[in-house]
Scaffold this motif. Structure first.
Motif, PDB file in Angstrom:
ATOM      1  N   UNK A  40       7.604  53.833 -17.241  1.00  0.00           N
ATOM      2  CA  UNK A  40       6.928  52.539 -17.223  1.00  0.00           C
ATOM      3  C   UNK A  40       6.405  52.280 -15.814  1.00  0.00           C
ATOM      4  N   UNK A  41       5.409  51.416 -15.681  1.00  0.00           N
ATOM      5  CA  UNK A  41       4.852  51.130 -14.352  1.00  0.00           C
ATOM      6  C   UNK A  41       5.924  50.660 -13.373  1.00  0.00           C
ATOM      7  N   UNK A  42       5.972  51.292 -12.213  1.00  0.00           N
ATOM      8  CA  UNK A  42       6.910  50.891 -11.185  1.00  0.00           C
ATOM      9  C   UNK A  42       8.345  51.344 -11.406  1.00  0.00           C
ATOM     10  N   UNK A  43       8.549  52.159 -12.442  1.00  0.00           N
ATOM     11  CA  UNK A  43       9.907  52.617 -12.739  1.00  0.00           C
ATOM     12  C   UNK A  43       9.996  54.130 -12.708  1.00  0.00           C
ATOM     13  N   UNK A  44      11.212  54.629 -12.634  1.00  0.00           N
ATOM     14  CA  UNK A  44      11.440  56.063 -12.676  1.00  0.00           C
ATOM     15  C   UNK A  44      11.265  56.572 -14.104  1.00  0.00           C
ATOM     16  N   UNK A  45      10.930  57.836 -14.209  1.00  0.00           N
ATOM     17  CA  UNK A  45      10.847  58.447 -15.535  1.00  0.00           C
ATOM     18  C   UNK A  45      12.256  58.539 -16.102  1.00  0.00           C
ATOM     19  N   UNK A  46      12.392  58.214 -17.401  1.00  0.00           N
ATOM     20  CA  UNK A  46      13.712  58.183 -18.011  1.00  0.00           C
ATOM     21  C   UNK A  46      13.750  58.972 -19.316  1.00  0.00           C
ATOM     22  N   UNK A  47      14.926  59.435 -19.638  1.00  0.00           N
ATOM     23  CA  UNK A  47      15.154  60.181 -20.874  1.00  0.00           C
ATOM     24  C   UNK A  47      15.035  59.256 -22.072  1.00  0.00           C
ATOM     25  N   UNK A  48      14.432  59.776 -23.151  1.00  0.00           N
ATOM     26  CA  UNK A  48      14.325  59.029 -24.401  1.00  0.00           C
ATOM     27  C   UNK A  48      15.093  59.737 -25.516  1.00  0.00           C
ATOM     28  N   UNK A  61      18.698  58.158 -25.856  1.00  0.00           N
ATOM     29  CA  UNK A  61      19.083  57.135 -24.890  1.00  0.00           C
ATOM     30  C   UNK A  61      19.625  55.934 -25.665  1.00  0.00           C
ATOM     31  N   UNK A  62      20.560  55.226 -25.077  1.00  0.00           N
ATOM     32  CA  UNK A  62      21.151  54.070 -25.751  1.00  0.00           C
ATOM     33  C   UNK A  62      20.090  53.031 -26.109  1.00  0.00           C
ATOM     34  N   UNK A  63      19.072  52.920 -25.279  1.00  0.00           N
ATOM     35  CA  UNK A  63      18.055  51.893 -25.475  1.00  0.00           C
ATOM     36  C   UNK A  63      17.188  52.126 -26.708  1.00  0.00           C
ATOM     37  N   UNK A 106      19.428  65.667 -21.033  1.00  0.00           N
ATOM     38  CA  UNK A 106      19.054  64.331 -20.599  1.00  0.00           C
ATOM     39  C   UNK A 106      18.572  64.308 -19.147  1.00  0.00           C
ATOM     40  N   UNK A 107      18.618  65.458 -18.498  1.00  0.00           N
ATOM     41  CA  UNK A 107      18.227  65.556 -17.096  1.00  0.00           C
ATOM     42  C   UNK A 107      16.822  66.137 -17.009  1.00  0.00           C
ATOM     43  N   UNK A 108      15.875  65.331 -16.559  1.00  0.00           N
ATOM     44  CA  UNK A 108      14.480  65.773 -16.541  1.00  0.00           C
ATOM     45  C   UNK A 108      14.287  66.999 -15.661  1.00  0.00           C
TER      46      UNK A 108
END
Length: 124
Positions: A40-48, A61-63, A106-108
């Motif tokens: 997302x803008x301004x955020x780190x890349x995250x696992x989905x 990811x829990x989200x 989960x680790x990019x």
């Protein structure tokens, strides 16, 4: 070499659904794990989400657990991300990635190849 091409992004209202696709080509037989990440803008890349091609184990990811589903069509070398009940906070560029090794999915930093990304925008 492996090439990855994502498609299926777009604009959707909150509560809606989208399905992302990632077509792999090249040395696809060497792929052990396929994953989706987002930034997302301004955020780190995250696992989905991720899926192991051997055995089909899936990880989320829990989200997104309970809302997103990752699946693969090994015959067509394609991985999908079905996204339901989308929220504005799901807005991001979504990236497909391929890992040639059996490592922490989960680790990019464990992924060897990446697609160019596809934009998903969820309006409130």
């Amino acid at each position: 070499q492996v090439q990855l091409v994502e498609s299926g992004g777009g604009l959707v209202q909150a509560g809606g659904s989208l399905r992302l696709s990632c077509a792999a080509s090249g040395r696809t037989f060497s792929i052990n794990v396929m994953g989706w990440f987002r930034q997302a803008p301004g955020k780190e890349r995250e696992f989905v989400a991720a899926i192991r091609r051997s055995g089909g184990n899936t990880y989320y990811a829990d989200s997104v657990k309970g809302r997103f589903t990752i699946s693969t069509d090994n015959a067509e070398n394609t991985v999908y991300l079905q996204m339901n009940s989308l929220k504005p906070e799901d807005t991001a560029v979504y990236y497909c990635a391929a890992d040639l090794d059996y490592s922490d999915c989960k680790d990019q930093w464990n992924y060897d190849y990446w697609g160019q990304g596809t934009q998903v925008t969820v309006s409130s």
